[in-house]
Design an enzyme around this catalytic site. Structure first.
Site, PDB file in Angstrom:
ATOM      1  N   CYS A   2       1.573  -8.207  -0.806  1.00 34.27           N
ATOM      2  CA  CYS A   2       1.262  -6.925  -0.413  1.00 34.27           C
ATOM      3  C   CYS A   2       0.824  -6.234  -1.616  1.00 34.27           C
ATOM      4  CB  CYS A   2       1.796  -6.267   0.588  1.00 34.27           C
ATOM      5  SG  CYS A   2       1.599  -4.519   0.758  1.00 34.27           S
ATOM      6  N   GLU A 114      -6.252  -6.091   1.461  1.00 34.51           N
ATOM      7  CA  GLU A 114      -6.309  -7.572   1.026  1.00 34.51           C
ATOM      8  C   GLU A 114      -7.842  -7.891   0.699  1.00 34.51           C
ATOM      9  OE1 GLU A 114      -4.853  -9.738  -0.671  1.00 34.51           O
ATOM     10  OE2 GLU A 114      -3.032  -9.342   0.518  1.00 34.51           O
TER      11      GLU A 114
END
Length: 271
Positions: A2, A114
């Site tokens: 992340c 992402e």
């Protein structure tokens, strides 16, 4: 991993949602739709209030710097590389194991970004080609619009070059715990593109469902196996993912438009 997320909820909303007892309005942050490493972020944690007569743990909303600096580090230079801790090994890594047992937090988010590499580009990468692969950013968020409560750790670091009473003498930093991305179908999948989070990236932040919040924040809990069970992936099918504009790839861009859903992935995106 992340490496970028969004956090636009107001502190007043977070204090109610997480039943926070103490929050200092001087620590208010602006809404941030492009949170990047080393930025200040909101964290929910439980610990005694400094100088209070009552030493009981108090649930607080605090601002921490994203990128954990271990207490034993000589300098904070590696903070940008310590934004994530792997759930599988967090209990044994020197940088994280003490924080895992004693200093856990929740990092509230709208969701995280992402980048997905297309099939043709992945083949080029695997073949060792030098052509720069195209990557399409996706925004991943709870399908029901609830807060994304990311499991986190926090740590204190003392800057020995400054006097103890200097406002910058102590750093409080944090890291997001990640796990293997879900392979179960998304609750809402885009018309074109991935059907599961694992299709986008093999890792994702650990999402703490509300039934785990109290146990995770409780500093009295220090059994490693019990804590590891709390960062096990929750039930699948809670998330949705959709393509967003590549403007999010530039950390200087910030605004709610970064979360706007595209009808389809962009055709010519360079990361």
């Amino acid at each position: 991993m992340c490496g970028r997320y969004a956090a636009s909820r107001r502190p007043e909303d977070l204090t109610g949602l997480f039943q926070v007892e103490r929050w200092d309005p001087e620590e208010t942050l602006d809404p941030d739709w492009n949170v990047a490493p080393t930025k200040e972020v909101y964290a929910v944690l439980e610990r005694p209030v400094k100088d209070a007569a009552d030493r009981r743990p108090v649930r607080q909303l605090r601002t921490l710097k994203w990128g954990l600096v271990p207490s034993w580090a000589k300098t904070p230079e590696g903070a940008a590389r310590m934004i994530n801790a792997r759930a599988e090994t967090v209990h044994e890594k020197p940088s994280f194991r003490k924080a895992f047992l004693q200093r856990r937090c929740i990092l509230p988010a709208d969701g995280y970004y992402e980048w997905m590499t297309g099939a043709d580009e992945r083949q080029l990468e695997e073949a060792g080609k030098k052509k720069r692969p195209r990557k399409q950013p996706y925004f991943v968020t709870p399908a029901d619009g609830s807060v994304f409560a990311m499991a986190g750790l926090y740590e204190f670091w003392r800057d020995a070059t400054l006097p103890p009473d200097h406002p910058g003498a102590w750093w409080v930093t944090c890291s997001v715990i990640t796990t293997e991305a879900e392979t179960t179908p998304l609750a809402v999948a885009p018309a074109e593109g991935p059907s599961a989070l694992a299709d986008i990236h093999p890792r994702m932040p650990v999402m703490l469902t509300p039934d785990r919040w109290d146990a995770w924040l409780d500093p009295a809990r220090s059994d490693s196996e019990e804590l590891r069970a709390l960062v096990a992936p929750p039930e699948g099918g809670l998330m949705r993912a959709y393509p967003v504009a590549t403007a999010v790839s530039n950390v200087r861009n910030n605004g709610p438009e970064l979360q706007a859903e595209l009808a389809a992935p962009e055709e010519t995106t360079l990361f």
